[in-house]
Design a protein around this motif. Structure first.
Motif, PDB file in Angstrom:
ATOM      1  N   ASP A  80       0.765  -1.248   0.060  1.00 52.62           N
ATOM      2  CA  ASP A  80      -0.007   0.057   0.068  1.00 52.62           C
ATOM      3  C   ASP A  80       0.624   1.119   0.018  1.00 52.62           C
ATOM      4  O   ASP A  80       1.844   1.266   0.896  1.00 52.62           O
ATOM      5  CB  ASP A  80      -0.697  -0.047   1.294  1.00 52.62           C
ATOM      6  N   PRO A  81       0.835   2.084  -0.925  1.00 50.16           N
ATOM      7  CA  PRO A  81       1.620   3.332  -0.990  1.00 50.16           C
ATOM      8  C   PRO A  81       1.535   4.122   0.245  1.00 50.16           C
ATOM      9  O   PRO A  81       2.503   4.868   0.534  1.00 50.16           O
ATOM     10  CB  PRO A  81       1.067   4.077  -2.192  1.00 50.16           C
ATOM     11  N   GLU A  82       0.411   4.201   1.038  1.00 53.52           N
ATOM     12  CA  GLU A  82       0.383   4.827   2.431  1.00 53.52           C
ATOM     13  C   GLU A  82       1.201   4.175   3.525  1.00 53.52           C
ATOM     14  O   GLU A  82       1.070   4.812   4.394  1.00 53.52           O
ATOM     15  CB  GLU A  82      -1.355   5.040   2.599  1.00 53.52           C
ATOM     16  N   ILE A  83       1.603   2.827   3.306  1.00 49.99           N
ATOM     17  CA  ILE A  83       2.189   2.212   4.325  1.00 49.99           C
ATOM     18  C   ILE A  83       3.723   2.100   3.971  1.00 49.99           C
ATOM     19  O   ILE A  83       3.950   1.447   3.013  1.00 49.99           O
ATOM     20  CB  ILE A  83       1.445   0.844   4.646  1.00 49.99           C
ATOM     21  N   LEU A  84       4.752   2.623   4.471  1.00 44.93           N
ATOM     22  CA  LEU A  84       6.150   2.398   4.326  1.00 44.93           C
ATOM     23  C   LEU A  84       6.369   2.674   2.543  1.00 44.93           C
ATOM     24  O   LEU A  84       7.243   1.974   1.962  1.00 44.93           O
ATOM     25  CB  LEU A  84       6.593   1.340   4.545  1.00 44.93           C
ATOM     26  N   GLY A  85       5.464   3.587   1.900  1.00 51.39           N
ATOM     27  CA  GLY A  85       5.644   3.964   0.455  1.00 51.39           C
ATOM     28  C   GLY A  85       5.625   2.869  -0.315  1.00 51.39           C
ATOM     29  O   GLY A  85       6.209   2.605  -1.313  1.00 51.39           O
ATOM     30  N   GLY A  86       4.767   1.942   0.084  1.00 55.90           N
ATOM     31  CA  GLY A  86       4.552   0.710  -0.782  1.00 55.90           C
ATOM     32  C   GLY A  86       5.382  -0.269  -0.558  1.00 55.90           C
ATOM     33  O   GLY A  86       5.250  -1.564  -1.472  1.00 55.90           O
ATOM     34  N   THR A  87       6.236  -0.565   0.362  1.00 57.48           N
ATOM     35  CA  THR A  87       7.069  -1.740   0.836  1.00 57.48           C
ATOM     36  C   THR A  87       6.243  -2.797   1.261  1.00 57.48           C
ATOM     37  O   THR A  87       5.533  -2.465   2.091  1.00 57.48           O
ATOM     38  CB  THR A  87       8.108  -1.178   1.934  1.00 57.48           C
ATOM     39  N   VAL A 138       4.704  -5.353   3.355  1.00 59.16           N
ATOM     40  CA  VAL A 138       4.720  -5.456   4.959  1.00 59.16           C
ATOM     41  C   VAL A 138       3.689  -6.568   5.106  1.00 59.16           C
ATOM     42  O   VAL A 138       2.855  -6.969   4.461  1.00 59.16           O
ATOM     43  CB  VAL A 138       4.109  -4.121   5.565  1.00 59.16           C
ATOM     44  N   PHE A 139       4.157  -7.147   6.186  1.00 60.72           N
ATOM     45  CA  PHE A 139       3.039  -8.323   6.830  1.00 60.72           C
ATOM     46  C   PHE A 139       1.587  -7.730   6.914  1.00 60.72           C
ATOM     47  O   PHE A 139       1.908  -6.359   7.566  1.00 60.72           O
ATOM     48  CB  PHE A 139       3.553  -8.815   8.227  1.00 60.72           C
ATOM     49  N   LYS A 140       0.808  -8.393   6.680  1.00 61.69           N
ATOM     50  CA  LYS A 140      -0.735  -7.619   6.479  1.00 61.69           C
ATOM     51  C   LYS A 140      -0.914  -7.239   8.089  1.00 61.69           C
ATOM     52  O   LYS A 140      -0.806  -8.121   9.072  1.00 61.69           O
ATOM     53  CB  LYS A 140      -1.722  -8.701   5.958  1.00 61.69           C
ATOM     54  N   GLY A 141      -1.721  -5.944   8.364  1.00 60.80           N
ATOM     55  CA  GLY A 141      -2.001  -5.688   9.824  1.00 60.80           C
ATOM     56  C   GLY A 141      -0.607  -5.149  10.292  1.00 60.80           C
ATOM     57  O   GLY A 141      -1.061  -4.709  11.648  1.00 60.80           O
ATOM     58  N   THR A 142       0.357  -4.959   9.757  1.00 67.81           N
ATOM     59  CA  THR A 142       1.565  -4.359  10.647  1.00 67.81           C
ATOM     60  C   THR A 142       2.414  -3.444   9.819  1.00 67.81           C
ATOM     61  O   THR A 142       1.852  -3.258   8.359  1.00 67.81           O
ATOM     62  CB  THR A 142       2.722  -5.500  11.008  1.00 67.81           C
ATOM     63  N   ARG A 143       3.285  -2.740  10.326  1.00 67.74           N
ATOM     64  CA  ARG A 143       4.215  -1.884   9.376  1.00 67.74           C
ATOM     65  C   ARG A 143       5.703  -2.525   9.407  1.00 67.74           C
ATOM     66  O   ARG A 143       6.597  -1.901   9.327  1.00 67.74           O
ATOM     67  CB  ARG A 143       4.384  -0.693  10.090  1.00 67.74           C
ATOM     68  N   VAL A 144       5.763  -3.961   9.448  1.00 66.64           N
ATOM     69  CA  VAL A 144       6.739  -4.668   9.398  1.00 66.64           C
ATOM     70  C   VAL A 144       7.258  -5.237   8.153  1.00 66.64           C
ATOM     71  O   VAL A 144       6.440  -5.953   7.433  1.00 66.64           O
ATOM     72  CB  VAL A 144       6.913  -6.033  10.651  1.00 66.64           C
ATOM     73  N   PRO A 145       8.184  -4.618   7.442  1.00 71.63           N
ATOM     74  CA  PRO A 145       8.504  -5.222   6.110  1.00 71.63           C
ATOM     75  C   PRO A 145       9.063  -6.646   5.961  1.00 71.63           C
ATOM     76  O   PRO A 145       9.476  -6.979   6.790  1.00 71.63           O
ATOM     77  CB  PRO A 145       9.915  -4.223   5.741  1.00 71.63           C
ATOM     78  N   ALA A 162      10.335 -11.922  18.557  1.00 75.11           N
ATOM     79  CA  ALA A 162      10.438 -11.445  19.723  1.00 75.11           C
ATOM     80  C   ALA A 162      10.538  -9.780  19.273  1.00 75.11           C
ATOM     81  O   ALA A 162       9.887  -8.977  20.241  1.00 75.11           O
ATOM     82  CB  ALA A 162      11.585 -11.886  20.684  1.00 75.11           C
ATOM     83  N   CYS A 163      11.302  -9.344  18.505  1.00 76.78           N
ATOM     84  CA  CYS A 163      11.521  -8.102  18.246  1.00 76.78           C
ATOM     85  C   CYS A 163      10.456  -7.299  17.376  1.00 76.78           C
ATOM     86  O   CYS A 163      10.020  -6.220  17.392  1.00 76.78           O
ATOM     87  CB  CYS A 163      12.643  -7.945  17.028  1.00 76.78           C
TER      88      CYS A 163
END
Length: 72
Positions: A10-17, A19-26, A45-46
Motif C-alpha cells: 500500500d503506497p500509504e504504508i512505508l511507501g508501498g514496501t 509488509v506483513f498484513k496488519g503491521t508495518r513490518v517489512p 520477539a522483536c
C-alpha cells in the motif's frame, strides 16, 4: 491463509514496501534477520505484531515460488 492475507502493498504504508498484513513490518526484514543468522524466534520477539504462523507461511510460500519449475 492466502498470499493476500499475508502481505500488504500500500503506497500509504512505508511507501508501498511489502509488509506483513496488519503491521508495518517489512517482509524484507524477516529475510534480513534470517540471512544474519538470527533465529525465527528472535525476529518474532522483536516484531510481536507478526505471528509465527504468518512468518512460517510466508517462508513456505517463498520456498514454493523458488522451487517451482520455470514455465509453470
Amino acid at each position: 491463509m492466502k498470499s493476500d492475507e499475508l502481505v500488504t502493498v500500500d503506497p500509504e504504508i512505508l511507501g508501498g514496501t511489502p509488509v506483513f498484513k496488519g503491521t508495518r513490518v517489512p517482509v524484507k526484514t524477516l529475510f534480513e534477520y534470517l540471512e544474519n543468522n538470527y533465529a525465527l524466534e528472535e525476529f518474532l520477539a522483536c516484531f510481536p505484531s507478526v505471528t509465527k504462523e504468518m512468518a512460517c507461511r510466508l517462508l513456505a510460500r517463498s520456498e514454493s515460488a523458488l522451487l517451482m519449475p520455470s514455465g509453470s
